[in-house]
Design a protein around this motif. Structure first.
Motif, PDB file in Angstrom:
ATOM      1  N   ARG A  75       0.843  -1.329  -0.135  1.00 21.83           N
ATOM      2  CA  ARG A  75      -0.061  -0.047  -0.011  1.00 21.83           C
ATOM      3  C   ARG A  75       0.897   1.243   0.041  1.00 21.83           C
ATOM      4  O   ARG A  75       0.426   2.497  -0.550  1.00 21.83           O
ATOM      5  N   PHE A 131      -3.551  -3.105 -10.147  1.00 24.58           N
ATOM      6  CA  PHE A 131      -4.928  -3.274 -10.449  1.00 24.58           C
ATOM      7  C   PHE A 131      -5.502  -4.807 -10.577  1.00 24.58           C
ATOM      8  O   PHE A 131      -4.880  -5.346 -11.249  1.00 24.58           O
ATOM      9  N   GLU A 132      -6.683  -5.001 -10.249  1.00 25.79           N
ATOM     10  CA  GLU A 132      -7.037  -6.289 -10.024  1.00 25.79           C
ATOM     11  C   GLU A 132      -8.717  -6.350 -10.361  1.00 25.79           C
ATOM     12  O   GLU A 132      -9.371  -5.777  -9.571  1.00 25.79           O
ATOM     13  N   GLY A 134     -12.384  -6.927 -10.201  1.00 31.72           N
ATOM     14  CA  GLY A 134     -13.173  -7.369  -9.037  1.00 31.72           C
ATOM     15  C   GLY A 134     -12.890  -7.137  -7.655  1.00 31.72           C
ATOM     16  O   GLY A 134     -13.472  -7.385  -6.815  1.00 31.72           O
ATOM     17  N   VAL A 135     -11.836  -6.225  -7.444  1.00 33.87           N
ATOM     18  CA  VAL A 135     -11.275  -6.006  -6.241  1.00 33.87           C
ATOM     19  C   VAL A 135     -11.306  -4.482  -6.253  1.00 33.87           C
ATOM     20  O   VAL A 135     -10.915  -3.613  -6.766  1.00 33.87           O
ATOM     21  N   GLU A 136     -11.890  -3.857  -5.146  1.00 35.31           N
ATOM     22  CA  GLU A 136     -12.071  -2.421  -4.911  1.00 35.31           C
ATOM     23  C   GLU A 136     -10.986  -1.825  -3.938  1.00 35.31           C
ATOM     24  O   GLU A 136     -10.309  -2.860  -3.132  1.00 35.31           O
ATOM     25  N   GLU A 137     -10.540  -0.867  -4.252  1.00 38.03           N
ATOM     26  CA  GLU A 137      -9.508  -0.126  -3.341  1.00 38.03           C
ATOM     27  C   GLU A 137      -9.840   0.092  -2.177  1.00 38.03           C
ATOM     28  O   GLU A 137     -10.992   0.630  -1.953  1.00 38.03           O
ATOM     29  N   PRO A 138      -9.038  -0.025  -1.245  1.00 36.98           N
ATOM     30  CA  PRO A 138      -9.340   0.242   0.384  1.00 36.98           C
ATOM     31  C   PRO A 138      -9.809   1.683   0.845  1.00 36.98           C
ATOM     32  O   PRO A 138      -9.294   2.653  -0.109  1.00 36.98           O
TER      33      PRO A 138
END
Length: 138
Positions: A75, A131-132, A134-138
């Protein structure tokens, strides 16, 4: 042999400390897209001159760093960027503190310092993104 390796490592660290304050405004952006096109990473790696940015050592470092970002999802670049009260483990969340995947005896900071010693210029990780699908950024 081990004593010689340690001496060379210490000299490399001394070189890295000497050039640390110099401006690094050249460099490159390295991209990686994992097979299957569901995961990707970008990293901006800076050095002092365009000449060094085109060396094999610098480009190899950029490639290794972008692979590290893709694989470990840090992060922050360094512990100084971690906000107060963050509950995460700095060893996992800070790119420079992570164990290098290709050589678990070294950290990312170690391989950056080794490259600084080889090329004789300051090197800085400016920023990165992962970037992935289906995964949202925290």
């Amino acid at each position: 042999m081990a004593k010689a390796e340690e001496l060379l490592r210490q000299r490399g660290m001394a070189t890295a400390e000497k050039v640390r304050g110099r401006t690094a405004s050249e460099g490159l952006v390295q991209a990686y897209v994992h097979p299957g096109d569901r995961l990707g990473a970008l990293i901006e790696l800076n050095c002092e001159t365009d000449f060094v940015a085109h060396t094999v050592e610098f480009q190899e470092l950029a490639h290794n760093l972008v692979l590290q970002v893709a694989a470990t999802a840090p992060r922050f670049i360094s512990p100084e960027q971690v906000p107060p009260g963050d509950e995460g483990d700095p060893q996992e969340e800070c790119l420079l503190l992570q164990t290098f995947l290709k050589d678990p005896t070294k950290t990312i900071q170690d391989i950056v310092s080794e490259t600084v010693a080889k090329v004789g210029e300051n090197i800085m990780i400016k920023r990165f993104a992962r970037f992935e699908l289906g995964v949202e950024e925290p």
